[in-house]
Design a protein around this motif. Structure first.
Motif, PDB file in Angstrom:
ATOM      1  N   PRO A  75       0.806  -1.218   0.000  1.00 30.48           N
ATOM      2  CA  PRO A  75       0.000   0.000   0.000  1.00 30.48           C
ATOM      3  C   PRO A  75       0.842   1.273   0.000  1.00 30.48           C
ATOM      4  N   ALA A  76       1.988   1.234   0.674  1.00 27.75           N
ATOM      5  CA  ALA A  76       2.837   2.421   0.723  1.00 27.75           C
ATOM      6  C   ALA A  76       3.354   2.792  -0.663  1.00 27.75           C
ATOM      7  N   VAL A  77       3.597   1.795  -1.510  1.00 21.67           N
ATOM      8  CA  VAL A  77       4.051   2.061  -2.875  1.00 21.67           C
ATOM      9  C   VAL A  77       2.884   2.548  -3.726  1.00 21.67           C
ATOM     10  N   THR A  78       1.697   2.008  -3.483  1.00 23.53           N
ATOM     11  CA  THR A  78       0.514   2.438  -4.227  1.00 23.53           C
ATOM     12  C   THR A  78       0.258   3.927  -4.036  1.00 23.53           C
ATOM     13  N   ALA A  79       0.617   4.444  -2.871  1.00 22.35           N
ATOM     14  CA  ALA A  79       0.365   5.850  -2.567  1.00 22.35           C
ATOM     15  C   ALA A  79       1.329   6.797  -3.279  1.00 22.35           C
TER      16      ALA A  79
END
Length: 255
Positions: free
Chosen positions: A177-181
């Motif tokens: 999720p941190a990369v998706t952001a």
């Protein structure tokens, strides 16, 4: 066979393809291709390899070429690739960054792979050269050693931006999720995907056998699963000069 593309792409994928051509597989994770003065293809330590196209240009320009293209590359699972063996270099920033384009990153600390990487370094250098700028004038470049390391450092706040292969970014976004952001502010390319290469003195008959065996690997369920996990769809036959656009761009923006 030697691969310079792990861990950006799964080591298991190269090992499985190596099994299809009967090759022992080794890895160099320090650079996206050989140092020109430490070339395993020139001295016989490697017969086949996966390298970045900019490294291919380095090994075949202004010197006796040690490698030639096998004529096989992979196709990314990316709508912008439109089923072609091309990929992109994504310039990315954190969600709270005020940057909306590459022009907004003047003076920023930008993570790059290594000096041989197309998607993780040269794509940025080439694009800035087209704009009449040099990479050192525009940004503070930090060589992280790989796309995953660049992403990790962008997430932990020690970088303000990073230049990431679109295939690797797509893969990490599926699981983190941190990369998706993270936001893409510019997409550079398209560029030809990394070529599979062979020693320049390898007989044409052997090259044909290796190429056919690699393409047949598409029918191996294990290879297909590993490609899907790496955001790739298939291995395809490429044209005579797959890396030609990279050679032309490097020549036009020579440092």
């Amino acid at each position: 066979m030697i691969s310079y593309l792990a861990p950006g792409y799964p080591a298991e994928l190269f090992e499985r393809i190596g099994a299809h051509i009967g090759a022992e597989v080794s890895f160099d994770t320090n650079r996206s291709g050989p140092e020109p003065d430490d070339d395993p293809f020139a001295d016989g330590r490697a017969d086949v390899g996966w390298i970045c196209s900019t490294a291919f240009v380095e090994l075949t320009t202004d010197r006796a070429p040690s490698v030639r293209e096998l004529g096989v590359a992979w196709v990314p699972d990316d709508p912008d690739a439109v089923g072609r063996p091309v990929y992109f270099s994504d310039v990315i920033v954190t969600a709270n960054s005020t940057a909306s384009s590459l022009d907004d990153l003047t003076g920023a600390h930008i993570g790059c792979n290594d000096p041989a990487s197309l998607s993780g370094y040269h794509s940025l250098r080439i694009e800035l050269g087209r704009r009449g700028q040099t990479i050192d004038e525009v940004a503070h470049i930090e060589m992280t050693g790989g796309h995953h390391a660049s992403l990790d450092r962008l997430i932990d706040g020690s970088l303000e931006a990073a230049v990431i292969a679109s295939v690797v970014l797509r893969t990490r976004r599926r699981a983190a999720p941190a990369v998706t952001a993270l936001r893409i502010v510019e997409r550079l390319g398209p560029w030809p995907t990394q070529p599979m290469v062979v020693r320049s003195d390898m007989p044409d008959s052997d090259i044909g056998l290796i190429r056919d065996a690699v393409l047949r690997a598409n029918d191996d369920p294990a290879v297909a699963a590993l490609m899907r996990s790496a955001s790739l769809t298939s291995l395809v036959r490429t044209g005579v000069d797959h890396c030609g656009p990279v050679r032309a761009a490097m020549r036009a923006t020579a440092r």
